[in-house]
Design a protein around this motif. Sequence first.
Motif, PDB file in Angstrom:
ATOM      1  N   PHE A  58      79.695  28.480  72.022  1.00 10.77           N
ATOM      2  CA  PHE A  58      80.090  28.935  73.360  1.00 10.77           C
ATOM      3  C   PHE A  58      80.726  30.323  73.299  1.00 10.77           C
ATOM      4  N   LEU A  59      81.586  30.539  72.306  1.00  7.47           N
ATOM      5  CA  LEU A  59      82.232  31.850  72.174  1.00  7.47           C
ATOM      6  C   LEU A  59      81.231  32.937  71.761  1.00  7.47           C
ATOM      7  N   ILE A  62      79.636  33.918  75.022  1.00 10.40           N
ATOM      8  CA  ILE A  62      80.570  34.727  75.827  1.00 10.40           C
ATOM      9  C   ILE A  62      80.706  36.127  75.235  1.00 10.40           C
ATOM     10  N   GLY A  63      80.855  36.205  73.905  1.00 11.56           N
ATOM     11  CA  GLY A  63      80.974  37.504  73.251  1.00 11.56           C
ATOM     12  C   GLY A  63      79.728  38.353  73.417  1.00 11.56           C
ATOM     13  N   LEU A  65      77.623  38.169  75.964  1.00 14.78           N
ATOM     14  CA  LEU A  65      77.602  38.617  77.365  1.00 14.78           C
ATOM     15  C   LEU A  65      78.613  39.733  77.609  1.00 14.78           C
ATOM     16  N   LEU A  66      79.776  39.654  76.926  1.00 13.68           N
ATOM     17  CA  LEU A  66      80.756  40.741  77.026  1.00 13.68           C
ATOM     18  C   LEU A  66      80.207  42.021  76.416  1.00 13.68           C
ATOM     19  N   ILE A  71      79.535  40.456  81.874  1.00  8.97           N
ATOM     20  CA  ILE A  71      80.775  39.891  82.412  1.00  8.97           C
ATOM     21  C   ILE A  71      81.728  41.010  82.812  1.00  8.97           C
ATOM     22  N   ALA A  79      84.732  42.537  73.410  1.00  9.04           N
ATOM     23  CA  ALA A  79      83.701  41.678  72.826  1.00  9.04           C
ATOM     24  C   ALA A  79      83.886  41.448  71.330  1.00  9.04           C
ATOM     25  N   VAL A  82      86.251  38.524  70.321  1.00  9.71           N
ATOM     26  CA  VAL A  82      85.635  37.247  70.693  1.00  9.71           C
ATOM     27  C   VAL A  82      84.508  36.899  69.728  1.00  9.71           C
ATOM     28  N   SER A  86      84.474  33.749  67.219  1.00  9.16           N
ATOM     29  CA  SER A  86      83.391  32.773  67.364  1.00  9.16           C
ATOM     30  C   SER A  86      82.668  32.532  66.045  1.00  9.16           C
TER      31      SER A  86
END
Length: 120
Positions: A58-59, A62-63, A65-66, A71, A79, A82, A86
């Motif tokens: 999940f991280l 998110i990373g 996408l950052l 995001i 990023a 994260v 991760s």
Amino acid sequence: MMPFRTNLATGIPSSKVKYSRLSSTDNGYIDLQFKKSPPKIPYKAIALTTVLFLIGAFLIIIGSLLLAGYIIKAGADPAVPVLITSILVCLPGFYHLHIAYLASKGFRGYSYDDIPDFDD
């Protein structure tokens, strides 16, 4: 007069314990001592590694996408931490899940003993 010795486990005096000779044909071995016991599956450890792997995956999403700017359009500054976190969370989870999978399939060289157990 000497006092009797007693067997501490049973409380029986040693003078009343009956001994017998082992048979000379079995060489002191029985088949049961060479039988493998079924492996103890560390369910708690496998659950923990599954959670670590899922949080890490999940991280990573998110990373990514950052980093891509979907995001927050701030560049790579938020990023990088994260993504590092991760990877540090995801790798041990993936490693132990991989070992658990191969041990469950019975591959040679892999066993549940390679996964740390927290039931102590």
